[in-house]
Design a protein around this motif. Structure first.
Motif, PDB file in Angstrom:
ATOM      1  N   TRP A   1       0.756  -1.113   0.042  1.00  0.00           N
ATOM      2  CA  TRP A   1      -0.091   0.133   0.159  1.00  0.00           C
ATOM      3  C   TRP A   1       0.815   0.999   0.076  1.00  0.00           C
ATOM      4  O   TRP A   1       0.522   2.213  -0.721  1.00  0.00           O
ATOM      5  CB  TRP A   1      -0.883  -0.206   1.376  1.00  0.00           C
ATOM      6  CG  TRP A   1      -1.479   1.409   1.580  1.00  0.00           C
ATOM      7  CD1 TRP A   1      -2.451   2.096   0.739  1.00  0.00           C
ATOM      8  CD2 TRP A   1      -0.905   2.430   2.168  1.00  0.00           C
ATOM      9  NE1 TRP A   1      -2.705   3.438   0.949  1.00  0.00           N
ATOM     10  CE2 TRP A   1      -1.675   3.633   1.904  1.00  0.00           C
ATOM     11  CE3 TRP A   1       0.111   2.618   3.225  1.00  0.00           C
ATOM     12  CZ2 TRP A   1      -1.364   4.722   2.648  1.00  0.00           C
ATOM     13  CZ3 TRP A   1       0.212   3.641   3.914  1.00  0.00           C
ATOM     14  CH2 TRP A   1      -0.557   4.809   3.860  1.00  0.00           C
ATOM     15  N   ALA A   2       1.892   1.366   0.942  1.00  0.00           N
ATOM     16  CA  ALA A   2       2.658   2.407   0.791  1.00  0.00           C
ATOM     17  C   ALA A   2       3.474   2.948  -0.325  1.00  0.00           C
ATOM     18  O   ALA A   2       3.658   3.865  -0.825  1.00  0.00           O
ATOM     19  CB  ALA A   2       3.583   2.489   2.097  1.00  0.00           C
ATOM     20  N   ARG A   3       3.771   1.804  -0.677  1.00  0.00           N
ATOM     21  CA  ARG A   3       4.628   1.813  -2.167  1.00  0.00           C
ATOM     22  C   ARG A   3       3.708   2.265  -3.145  1.00  0.00           C
ATOM     23  O   ARG A   3       4.282   3.369  -4.022  1.00  0.00           O
ATOM     24  CB  ARG A   3       5.459   0.738  -2.704  1.00  0.00           C
ATOM     25  CG  ARG A   3       5.902   0.589  -4.012  1.00  0.00           C
ATOM     26  CD  ARG A   3       6.712  -0.730  -4.335  1.00  0.00           C
ATOM     27  NE  ARG A   3       7.407  -0.819  -5.314  1.00  0.00           N
ATOM     28  CZ  ARG A   3       6.964  -0.866  -6.663  1.00  0.00           C
ATOM     29  NH1 ARG A   3       5.561  -0.951  -6.906  1.00  0.00           N
ATOM     30  NH2 ARG A   3       7.763  -0.694  -7.690  1.00  0.00           N
ATOM     31  N   GLY A   4       2.580   1.912  -3.303  1.00  0.00           N
ATOM     32  CA  GLY A   4       1.614   2.525  -4.362  1.00  0.00           C
ATOM     33  C   GLY A   4       1.310   3.959  -4.084  1.00  0.00           C
ATOM     34  O   GLY A   4       1.068   4.785  -4.906  1.00  0.00           O
ATOM     35  N   TYR A   5       1.070   4.237  -2.610  1.00  0.00           N
ATOM     36  CA  TYR A   5       0.633   5.710  -2.240  1.00  0.00           C
ATOM     37  C   TYR A   5       2.029   6.487  -2.933  1.00  0.00           C
ATOM     38  O   TYR A   5       1.582   7.637  -3.472  1.00  0.00           O
ATOM     39  CB  TYR A   5       0.553   5.703  -0.796  1.00  0.00           C
ATOM     40  CG  TYR A   5       0.220   7.156  -0.395  1.00  0.00           C
ATOM     41  CD1 TYR A   5      -1.310   7.687  -0.289  1.00  0.00           C
ATOM     42  CD2 TYR A   5       1.005   7.702   0.231  1.00  0.00           C
ATOM     43  CE1 TYR A   5      -1.504   8.941   0.022  1.00  0.00           C
ATOM     44  CE2 TYR A   5       0.763   9.067   0.793  1.00  0.00           C
ATOM     45  CZ  TYR A   5      -0.633   9.664   0.621  1.00  0.00           C
ATOM     46  OH  TYR A   5      -0.779  10.728   1.194  1.00  0.00           O
ATOM     47  N   LEU A   6       3.180   6.364  -2.616  1.00  0.00           N
ATOM     48  CA  LEU A   6       4.249   7.202  -2.930  1.00  0.00           C
ATOM     49  C   LEU A   6       4.481   7.164  -4.451  1.00  0.00           C
ATOM     50  O   LEU A   6       4.635   8.298  -5.135  1.00  0.00           O
ATOM     51  CB  LEU A   6       5.749   6.647  -2.260  1.00  0.00           C
ATOM     52  CG  LEU A   6       5.633   6.667  -0.902  1.00  0.00           C
ATOM     53  CD1 LEU A   6       6.949   6.043  -0.461  1.00  0.00           C
ATOM     54  CD2 LEU A   6       5.659   8.225  -0.502  1.00  0.00           C
ATOM     55  N   LEU A   7       4.194   6.084  -5.307  1.00  0.00           N
ATOM     56  CA  LEU A   7       4.214   6.047  -6.756  1.00  0.00           C
ATOM     57  C   LEU A   7       3.093   6.959  -7.286  1.00  0.00           C
ATOM     58  O   LEU A   7       3.428   7.708  -8.280  1.00  0.00           O
ATOM     59  CB  LEU A   7       4.127   4.515  -7.177  1.00  0.00           C
ATOM     60  CG  LEU A   7       5.456   3.652  -6.809  1.00  0.00           C
ATOM     61  CD1 LEU A   7       4.873   2.124  -7.145  1.00  0.00           C
ATOM     62  CD2 LEU A   7       6.582   3.897  -7.931  1.00  0.00           C
ATOM     63  N   THR A   8       1.885   6.924  -6.745  1.00  0.00           N
ATOM     64  CA  THR A   8       0.845   7.689  -7.042  1.00  0.00           C
ATOM     65  C   THR A   8       1.201   9.266  -7.066  1.00  0.00           C
ATOM     66  O   THR A   8       1.134   9.812  -8.151  1.00  0.00           O
ATOM     67  CB  THR A   8      -0.374   7.578  -6.253  1.00  0.00           C
ATOM     68  OG1 THR A   8      -0.784   6.334  -6.560  1.00  0.00           O
ATOM     69  CG2 THR A   8      -1.491   8.461  -6.602  1.00  0.00           C
ATOM     70  N   TYR A   9       1.671   9.737  -5.996  1.00  0.00           N
ATOM     71  CA  TYR A   9       1.988  11.057  -5.901  1.00  0.00           C
ATOM     72  C   TYR A   9       3.185  11.626  -6.841  1.00  0.00           C
ATOM     73  O   TYR A   9       3.731  12.563  -6.726  1.00  0.00           O
ATOM     74  CB  TYR A   9       2.197  11.665  -4.504  1.00  0.00           C
ATOM     75  CG  TYR A   9       0.574  11.708  -4.074  1.00  0.00           C
ATOM     76  CD1 TYR A   9      -0.242  12.757  -3.946  1.00  0.00           C
ATOM     77  CD2 TYR A   9       0.029  10.508  -3.330  1.00  0.00           C
ATOM     78  CE1 TYR A   9      -1.435  12.797  -3.914  1.00  0.00           C
ATOM     79  CE2 TYR A   9      -1.242  10.508  -2.850  1.00  0.00           C
ATOM     80  CZ  TYR A   9      -2.031  11.656  -3.067  1.00  0.00           C
ATOM     81  OH  TYR A   9      -3.220  11.710  -2.643  1.00  0.00           O
ATOM     82  N   SER A  10       4.296  10.669  -7.168  1.00  0.00           N
ATOM     83  CA  SER A  10       5.239  10.833  -8.267  1.00  0.00           C
ATOM     84  C   SER A  10       4.761  10.557  -9.470  1.00  0.00           C
ATOM     85  O   SER A  10       5.651  10.647 -10.546  1.00  0.00           O
ATOM     86  CB  SER A  10       6.759  10.041  -7.536  1.00  0.00           C
ATOM     87  OG  SER A  10       6.069   8.790  -7.858  1.00  0.00           O
TER      88      SER A  10
END
Length: 200
Positions: A1-10
């Motif tokens: 989840w956290a990886r996807g969250y960071l990838l979203t905002y980048s």
């Protein structure tokens, strides 16, 4: 989840979707309600850009699961994404939805959420032609985002601020701001801010 969250905002969207789908699958297997809610929240964040109407169902499921397990962070995030989706549709319901999580935002003192809240209310005023109020709210959101060094929120807000300046007959100020902010967003990896800045 956290990886996807960071990838979203980048703005690495394909990888973000893959991460969130994997997170959702594992969370459902483990009966991990909070992570399932958060994965649905990020998937909804990604979906509102091409399909704000279709994104609502998953985001409402995220909000319900978040309330069920007491994950206020997820509830606020999903609520704000619903609000932004409603803004994209020109819906008067947007302000009501934004305000549904305001008490949680104020109680938590979580700066990023506060910045996104006031930005959303500013965009609503902007869309209704109330430019001076919108610019005041953008400044409020920027002060909060800059205060904690959050480049995605600041970049998005500066994009809308530049659009408001252009609407008020100040295109030179808008262009100077966007050119500087695109460089800053690129340097910080704040990819989600770049489309609105380029549009401005």
């Amino acid at each position: 989840w956290a990886r996807g969250y960071l990838l979203t905002y980048s703005a690495q969207f394909d990888e973000a979707v893959a991460s969130e789908l994997e997170a959702l699958k594992i969370a459902e297997e483990l009966d991990d309600t909070s992570t399932a809610a958060r994965a649905l929240d990020v998937l909804g964040t990604l979906q509102i850009w091409p399909d704000p109407v279709g994104a609502r169902e998953g985001l409402e499921r995220s909000r319900a699961l978040a309330l069920e397990c007491g994950d206020e962070w997820c509830y606020v995030d999903a609520t704000q994404i619903v609000g932004y989706g409603l803004l994209m549709q020109g819906s008067a319901e947007a302000e009501t939805v934004f305000n549904e999580s305001l008490e949680m935002i104020e109680r938590s003192a979580y700066a990023e959420f506060a910045a996104w809240h006031w930005a959303g209310i500013g965009i609503l005023h902007h869309s209704e032609g109330r430019y001076e109020t919108a610019l005041e709210l953008y400044e409020r959101a920027l002060g909060i985002a800059e205060g904690v060094g959050e480049p995605v929120t600041a970049g998005v807000v500066r994009g809308y601020q530049a659009l408001a300046w252009a609407d008020r007959g100040k295109p030179d100020l808008a262009l100077a701001t966007t050119e500087r902010e695109i460089k800053r967003a690129t340097s910080a990896g704040a990819g989600m801010a770049i489309p609105i800045l380029r549009m401005a």
